[in-house]
Design an enzyme around this catalytic site. Structure first.
Site, PDB file in Angstrom:
ATOM      1  N   ARG A 171      16.675  29.138  46.884  1.00 24.24           N
ATOM      2  CA  ARG A 171      16.518  30.587  47.076  1.00 24.24           C
ATOM      3  C   ARG A 171      16.185  30.952  48.533  1.00 24.24           C
ATOM      4  NH1 ARG A 171      18.184  30.156  42.657  1.00 24.24           N
ATOM      5  NH2 ARG A 171      17.809  31.535  40.881  1.00 24.24           N
ATOM      6  N   SER A 243      14.354  37.431  38.543  1.00 23.68           N
ATOM      7  CA  SER A 243      13.122  36.661  38.759  1.00 23.68           C
ATOM      8  C   SER A 243      12.324  37.302  39.892  1.00 23.68           C
ATOM      9  CB  SER A 243      13.446  35.221  39.160  1.00 23.68           C
ATOM     10  OG  SER A 243      14.214  34.584  38.182  1.00 23.68           O
ATOM     11  N   GLU A 339      10.121  36.137  45.050  1.00 24.34           N
ATOM     12  CA  GLU A 339      11.553  35.920  45.305  1.00 24.34           C
ATOM     13  C   GLU A 339      12.187  37.205  45.825  1.00 24.34           C
ATOM     14  OE1 GLU A 339      15.158  36.214  43.321  1.00 24.34           O
ATOM     15  OE2 GLU A 339      14.923  34.223  42.432  1.00 24.34           O
TER      16      GLU A 339
HETATM   17  N1  EPU Z   1       9.842  29.611  30.379  1.00 30.34           N
HETATM   18  C1  EPU Z   1       8.761  29.895  29.596  1.00 30.34           C
HETATM   19  N2  EPU Z   1       8.384  31.201  29.460  1.00 30.34           N
HETATM   20  C2  EPU Z   1       9.061  32.217  30.045  1.00 30.34           C
HETATM   21  C3  EPU Z   1      10.162  31.930  30.846  1.00 30.34           C
HETATM   22  C4  EPU Z   1      10.541  30.612  31.000  1.00 30.34           C
HETATM   23  O1  EPU Z   1       8.137  29.007  29.043  1.00 30.34           O
HETATM   24  O2  EPU Z   1       8.657  33.365  29.835  1.00 30.34           O
HETATM   25  C5  EPU Z   1      10.286  28.227  30.489  1.00 30.34           C
HETATM   26  C6  EPU Z   1      11.540  27.970  29.658  1.00 30.34           C
HETATM   27  O3  EPU Z   1      11.225  27.620  28.352  1.00 30.34           O
HETATM   28  C7  EPU Z   1      12.211  26.835  30.373  1.00 30.34           C
HETATM   29  C8  EPU Z   1      11.825  27.081  31.813  1.00 30.34           C
HETATM   30  O4  EPU Z   1      10.710  27.957  31.810  1.00 30.34           O
HETATM   31  O5  EPU Z   1      11.664  25.605  30.008  1.00 30.34           O
HETATM   32  C9  EPU Z   1      12.962  27.660  32.643  1.00 30.34           C
HETATM   33  O6  EPU Z   1      13.340  28.945  32.159  1.00 30.34           O
HETATM   34  P1  EPU Z   1      14.771  29.587  32.447  1.00 30.34           P
HETATM   35  O7  EPU Z   1      15.843  28.618  32.044  1.00 30.34           O
HETATM   36  O8  EPU Z   1      14.803  30.937  31.839  1.00 30.34           O
HETATM   37  O9  EPU Z   1      14.898  29.655  33.998  1.00 30.34           O
HETATM   38  P2  EPU Z   1      13.866  30.079  35.152  1.00 30.34           P
HETATM   39  O10 EPU Z   1      13.440  28.843  35.866  1.00 30.34           O
HETATM   40  O11 EPU Z   1      12.813  30.972  34.648  1.00 30.34           O
HETATM   41  C10 EPU Z   1      15.715  30.208  36.976  1.00 30.34           C
HETATM   42  C11 EPU Z   1      16.163  31.191  38.013  1.00 30.34           C
HETATM   43  C12 EPU Z   1      17.019  32.280  37.388  1.00 30.34           C
HETATM   44  C13 EPU Z   1      18.216  31.618  36.712  1.00 30.34           C
HETATM   45  C14 EPU Z   1      17.705  30.625  35.677  1.00 30.34           C
HETATM   46  C15 EPU Z   1      18.815  29.835  35.001  1.00 30.34           C
HETATM   47  C16 EPU Z   1      14.449  31.161  39.715  1.00 30.34           C
HETATM   48  C17 EPU Z   1      13.319  31.893  40.349  1.00 30.34           C
HETATM   49  N3  EPU Z   1      15.021  31.765  38.675  1.00 30.34           N
HETATM   50  O12 EPU Z   1      14.847  30.913  36.102  1.00 30.34           O
HETATM   51  O13 EPU Z   1      17.494  33.111  38.424  1.00 30.34           O
HETATM   52  O14 EPU Z   1      19.047  32.588  36.084  1.00 30.34           O
HETATM   53  O15 EPU Z   1      16.834  29.653  36.319  1.00 30.34           O
HETATM   54  O16 EPU Z   1      19.264  28.802  35.818  1.00 30.34           O
HETATM   55  O17 EPU Z   1      14.805  30.093  40.180  1.00 30.34           O
HETATM   56  C18 EPU Z   1      16.944  35.059  39.681  1.00 30.34           C
HETATM   57  O18 EPU Z   1      16.877  34.330  40.667  1.00 30.34           O
HETATM   58  O19 EPU Z   1      16.755  36.301  39.755  1.00 30.34           O
HETATM   59  C19 EPU Z   1      17.241  34.468  38.394  1.00 30.34           C
HETATM   60  C20 EPU Z   1      17.279  35.183  37.268  1.00 30.34           C
END
Ligand code: EPU
Length: 344
Positions: A171, A243, A339
């Site tokens: 990012r 995010s 972010e």
């Molecule tokens: N999780 C929780 N609770 C929550 C949210 C997430 O426990 O409320 C856990 C999930 O269970 C999972 C892990 O966190 O084990 C990852 O969650 P998720 O796959 O939803 O992805 P993220 O890490 O929260 C990142 C990116 C997103 C992108 C997704 C999918 C960042 C800051 N965010 O989110 O990007 O769509 O992965 O690859 O890296 C963005 O940048 O705006 C964005 C939406």
């Protein structure tokens, strides 16, 4: 929400409400939308505007407005796609900065230019995509960027930044660091694949794709859009900027300490004995998933997304963000980094 697209004039005292997915009202002294580099240079060289502070605004999907801006907002609306070169394996595409990102991804798949499928459904513009190196479901835009074209706000020269000079990271890029607010990105050159090579390392993506009769790029796009729809709130219904925080990267040592108390802590290995952990998980563990305060809320399906429930101001959203960051710091000893970009 209808984001303004077709506007070429220089407008004074312009309301940016329709230029940010958080749905926050602030004003800029001047607003200028350009369709090509000639128009942009003419604006930059114009005596009336030369002295003004300038900021670039793409789709406004990763920005939190906290105050009016006493300067000029530059908004790309150039939207051409050009094939520059191709061989049997790859194709080089020049895409203008003002194109809507997801429309561009869709067009690439329709034209059988492959690679960007996992980045389907990300709001924003093509020009903004390299700035924070957008990423999702195992793909980052840097994987397909060949070079970035930009106009220097000081010299008005066109410069090209080849991928290796963009300092891409999680990012982040040179455009978010030392070149922040120094360039208007006017186009991005992508090197895409002419044969399908689906990236389905994420279990969630594999599962969703099984629902389709064929594993191909078009269905992968549909699967990704479905996954996003399940977790992420619609901007028109619940204004947000995706995010709000980055996933923090911590030391292996700190991770092992936390793992003693939280056996279910998810993690992704990084280089140099570091570990990335999901900020959404931390926020949920702090008990703040679904938390509401006045006109602001933490999304109840993805705690990393903050929502404007009505007429929240940027300061209201910042207060919520500070509260979250404080709680995560107290409970886990981890600092969350935003972010989204705070504007101005
Ligand atoms: N999780 C929780 N609770 C929550 C949210 C997430 O426990 O409320 C856990 C999930 O269970 C999972 C892990 O966190 O084990 C990852 O969650 P998720 O796959 O939803 O992805 P993220 O890490 O929260 C990142 C990116 C997103 C992108 C997704 C999918 C960042 C800051 N965010 O989110 O990007 O769509 O992965 O690859 O890296 C963005 O940048 O705006 C964005 C939406």
């Amino acid at each position: 929400m209808q984001l303004v697209k077709d506007m070429r004039r220089i407008i004074k005292n312009y309301n940016l409400l329709n230029h940010n997915t958080f749905g926050i009202e602030v004003f800029t002294d001047f607003f200028f939308a350009f369709t090509d580099i000639v128009e942009l240079k003419a604006f930059l060289k114009n005596d009336l505007y030369e002295h003004l502070e300038k900021r670039v605004l793409g789709g406004g999907s990763n920005v939190l407005f906290i105050d009016n801006f006493h300067g000029a907002v530059i908004h790309p609306i150039c939207n051409r796609i050009e094939v520059k070169k191709k061989d049997t394996e790859t194709i080089l595409i020049k895409a203008d900065a003002g194109l809507n990102w997801d429309t561009f991804v869709e067009q690439c798949i329709n034209n059988e230019w492959f690679g960007l499928e996992n980045l389907s459904g990300i709001p924003g513009s093509v020009g903004a995509s390299p700035i924070q190196n957008i990423g999702a479901y195992g793909v980052e835009v840097k994987d397909f960027i060949y070079k970035v074209e930009g106009v220097n706000l000081e010299t008005h020269e066109i410069d090209y930044f080849y991928k290796d000079n963009c300092k891409f990271g999680y990012r982040t890029s040179i455009f978010k660091q030392e070149l922040k607010d120094k360039y208007v990105i006017t186009a991005v050159f992508f090197k895409l694949k002419r044969k399908e090579n689906l990236q389905i390392s994420y279990a969630m993506v594999q599962e969703e794709l099984k629902k389709y009769p064929q594993q191909n790029a078009a269905n992968l796009r549909k699967a990704i859009l479905d996954i996003r729809a399940q977790k992420l709130p619609k901007i028109e219904e619940m204004p947000n900027a995706g995010s709000f925080f980055k996933n923090p990267v911590i030391s292996e040592e700190k991770f092992q300490q936390l793992k003693i108390s939280y056996q279910d802590l998810p993690s992704y290995p990084e280089l140099d004995h570091k570990v990335k952990i999901p900020a959404g998980w931390l926020i949920e563990k702090c008990g703040l998933k679904g938390y509401q305060n006045g006109n602001t809320a933490v999304h109840d399906k993805q705690a990393l997304v903050l929502i404007n429930k009505g007429s929240a101001t940027g300061a209201d959203i910042l207060r919520l963000a500070d509260k979250i960051a404080e709680k995560v710091k107290t409970d886990f000893g981890i600092e969350l980094e935003k972010e989204v970009n705070v504007f101005p």
